[in-house]
Design a protein around this motif. Structure first.
Motif, PDB file in Angstrom:
ATOM      1  N   VAL A  23       0.842  -0.846  -0.068  1.00 37.60           N
ATOM      2  CA  VAL A  23      -0.394   0.390   0.044  1.00 37.60           C
ATOM      3  C   VAL A  23       1.101   1.597  -0.141  1.00 37.60           C
ATOM      4  CG1 VAL A  23      -1.229   0.901   1.016  1.00 37.60           C
ATOM      5  CG2 VAL A  23      -1.710  -1.072   0.933  1.00 37.60           C
TER       6      VAL A  23
ATOM      7  N   LEU B 251       2.498   1.543  -3.824  1.00 40.55           N
ATOM      8  CA  LEU B 251       1.078   2.221  -4.776  1.00 40.55           C
ATOM      9  C   LEU B 251       0.980   3.711  -4.197  1.00 40.55           C
ATOM     10  CD1 LEU B 251      -0.828  -1.171  -4.988  1.00 40.55           C
ATOM     11  CD2 LEU B 251       0.649  -0.238  -5.984  1.00 40.55           C
ATOM     12  N   PHE B 252       0.765   4.309  -2.621  1.00 43.19           N
ATOM     13  CA  PHE B 252       0.569   5.751  -2.417  1.00 43.19           C
ATOM     14  C   PHE B 252       1.312   6.800  -2.790  1.00 43.19           C
ATOM     15  CE2 PHE B 252       0.490   9.023   0.551  1.00 43.19           C
ATOM     16  CZ  PHE B 252      -1.073   8.912   0.389  1.00 43.19           C
TER      17      PHE B 252
ATOM     18  N   ALA C 292       1.661   6.744  -7.104  1.00 44.08           N
ATOM     19  CA  ALA C 292      -0.364   7.600  -7.221  1.00 44.08           C
ATOM     20  C   ALA C 292      -0.288   9.024  -6.668  1.00 44.08           C
ATOM     21  CB  ALA C 292      -1.091   6.956  -6.585  1.00 44.08           C
TER      22      ALA C 292
ATOM     23  N   LEU D 166      -7.351   8.412  -1.210  1.00 38.24           N
ATOM     24  CA  LEU D 166      -6.284   7.881  -1.851  1.00 38.24           C
ATOM     25  C   LEU D 166      -5.645   6.308  -1.103  1.00 38.24           C
ATOM     26  CD1 LEU D 166      -4.688   7.198  -4.480  1.00 38.24           C
ATOM     27  CD2 LEU D 166      -2.638   8.236  -4.048  1.00 38.24           C
TER      28      LEU D 166
ATOM     29  N   THR E 119      -8.717   4.683  -0.144  1.00 33.94           N
ATOM     30  CA  THR E 119      -9.183   3.456  -1.260  1.00 33.94           C
ATOM     31  C   THR E 119      -8.388   2.477  -1.716  1.00 33.94           C
ATOM     32  OG1 THR E 119     -10.227   5.647  -2.362  1.00 33.94           O
ATOM     33  CG2 THR E 119      -9.356   3.348  -4.039  1.00 33.94           C
ATOM     34  N   LEU E 120      -6.907   2.685  -1.519  1.00 33.76           N
ATOM     35  CA  LEU E 120      -5.888   1.320  -1.789  1.00 33.76           C
ATOM     36  C   LEU E 120      -5.970   0.498  -0.840  1.00 33.76           C
ATOM     37  CD1 LEU E 120      -2.602   3.246  -2.630  1.00 33.76           C
ATOM     38  CD2 LEU E 120      -3.732   1.953  -4.368  1.00 33.76           C
ATOM     39  N   THR E 121      -6.141   0.880   0.966  1.00 30.53           N
ATOM     40  CA  THR E 121      -5.861  -0.636   1.245  1.00 30.53           C
ATOM     41  C   THR E 121      -7.204  -1.357   1.782  1.00 30.53           C
ATOM     42  OG1 THR E 121      -5.339   1.414   3.011  1.00 30.53           O
ATOM     43  CG2 THR E 121      -5.792  -0.522   4.369  1.00 30.53           C
TER      44      THR E 121
ATOM     45  N   CYS F 203      -9.078  -1.837  -1.368  1.00 30.48           N
ATOM     46  CA  CYS F 203      -8.676  -2.837  -2.436  1.00 30.48           C
ATOM     47  C   CYS F 203      -7.869  -3.942  -1.734  1.00 30.48           C
ATOM     48  CB  CYS F 203      -8.307  -2.458  -3.451  1.00 30.48           C
ATOM     49  SG  CYS F 203      -8.676  -1.455  -4.918  1.00 30.48           S
ATOM     50  N   ALA F 204      -6.547  -3.055  -1.224  1.00 33.11           N
ATOM     51  CA  ALA F 204      -6.015  -4.659  -0.379  1.00 33.11           C
ATOM     52  C   ALA F 204      -6.106  -5.625   0.898  1.00 33.11           C
ATOM     53  CB  ALA F 204      -4.612  -3.645   0.422  1.00 33.11           C
TER      54      ALA F 204
ATOM     55  N   CYS G 108      -0.583   5.853   6.096  1.00 31.66           N
ATOM     56  CA  CYS G 108       0.296   7.081   4.353  1.00 31.66           C
ATOM     57  C   CYS G 108      -0.118   8.198   4.488  1.00 31.66           C
ATOM     58  CB  CYS G 108      -0.640   6.036   3.449  1.00 31.66           C
ATOM     59  SG  CYS G 108      -0.204   4.262   2.804  1.00 31.66           S
TER      60      CYS G 108
END
Length: 202
Positions: free
Chosen positions: A35, A38-39, A42, A62, A65-67, A69-70, A96
């Protein structure tokens, strides 16, 4: 990189709470690294295009959203593993945002890799030691993470171990011992200090 970069960060919480076993420590470490990477990728193009006031809400959105999805991906991979992580996976998003606010992603890549690598290594060491001391096993339920057939891990003591090691107070005690051991090992001996002073003060 600014040395107090992680000041007021939340890394102590997973370091104590998610290292009761090697499996949980490894799982949180993998999700955290994924994460955060990717953070950082992005957020880099967004940082220069957003006003100062808009960076915080954009970062929160952001990271969340990433967390999420993970977490969904982890649930699809192994439901038992994802449930075992508990609330610690959800705190990665907030971590993050804290790192972004502290300037972590604007520091040199080598410093970021060294910091993340050191934290992951500490997580794995803590997880292995606490499981070994507390349960008398090593890598129990690791099959939840790797998706292989059920493997009980290495049972080194069938009678279990010191239960305190798997609890939060035991985590703090072990972390304190590791820090004290590291400082004692890194501190120069009196002979080395004397040689250093004689070399630099003729």
């Amino acid at each position: 990189m600014n040395k107090p970069c992680l000041q007021n960060s939340l890394m102590l919480l997973p370091l104590i709470g998610a290292t009761g076993s090697l499996m949980s420590a490894m799982g949180v470490s993998l999700m955290l690294l994924l994460v955060i990477a990717l953070f950082g990728v992005a957020m880099a193009p967004l940082r220069s295009r957003l006003a100062q006031w808009a960076r915080l809400p954009a970062g929160v959105l952001l990271a969340a959203t990433l967390t999420s999805c993970a977490q969904i991906a982890g649930q699809a991979w192994s439901l038992q593993w994802q449930q075992h992580l508990g609330m610690y996976a959800g705190l990665i998003a907030l971590q993050c945002v804290v790192l972004e606010y502290n300037g972590f992603f604007r520091s040199p890549r080598r410093d970021r890799m060294r910091l993340c690598g050191g934290f992951v290594a500490l997580m794995l060491v803590m997880g292995a030691l606490r499981e070994l001391i507390g349960n008398g096993t090593l890598a129990a339920h690791l099959s939840w993470l790797i998706g292989a057939a059920d493997w009980p891990g290495l049972v080194l003591n069938a009678d279990g171990g010191l239960r305190l090691a798997t609890l939060a107070p035991g985590g703090f005690i072990l972390l304190g011992l590791l820090i004290a051991g590291w400082q004692a090992w890194a501190r120069p001996t009196p002979s080395q200090s004397t040689a250093f002073e004689e070399t630099h003060h003729p």
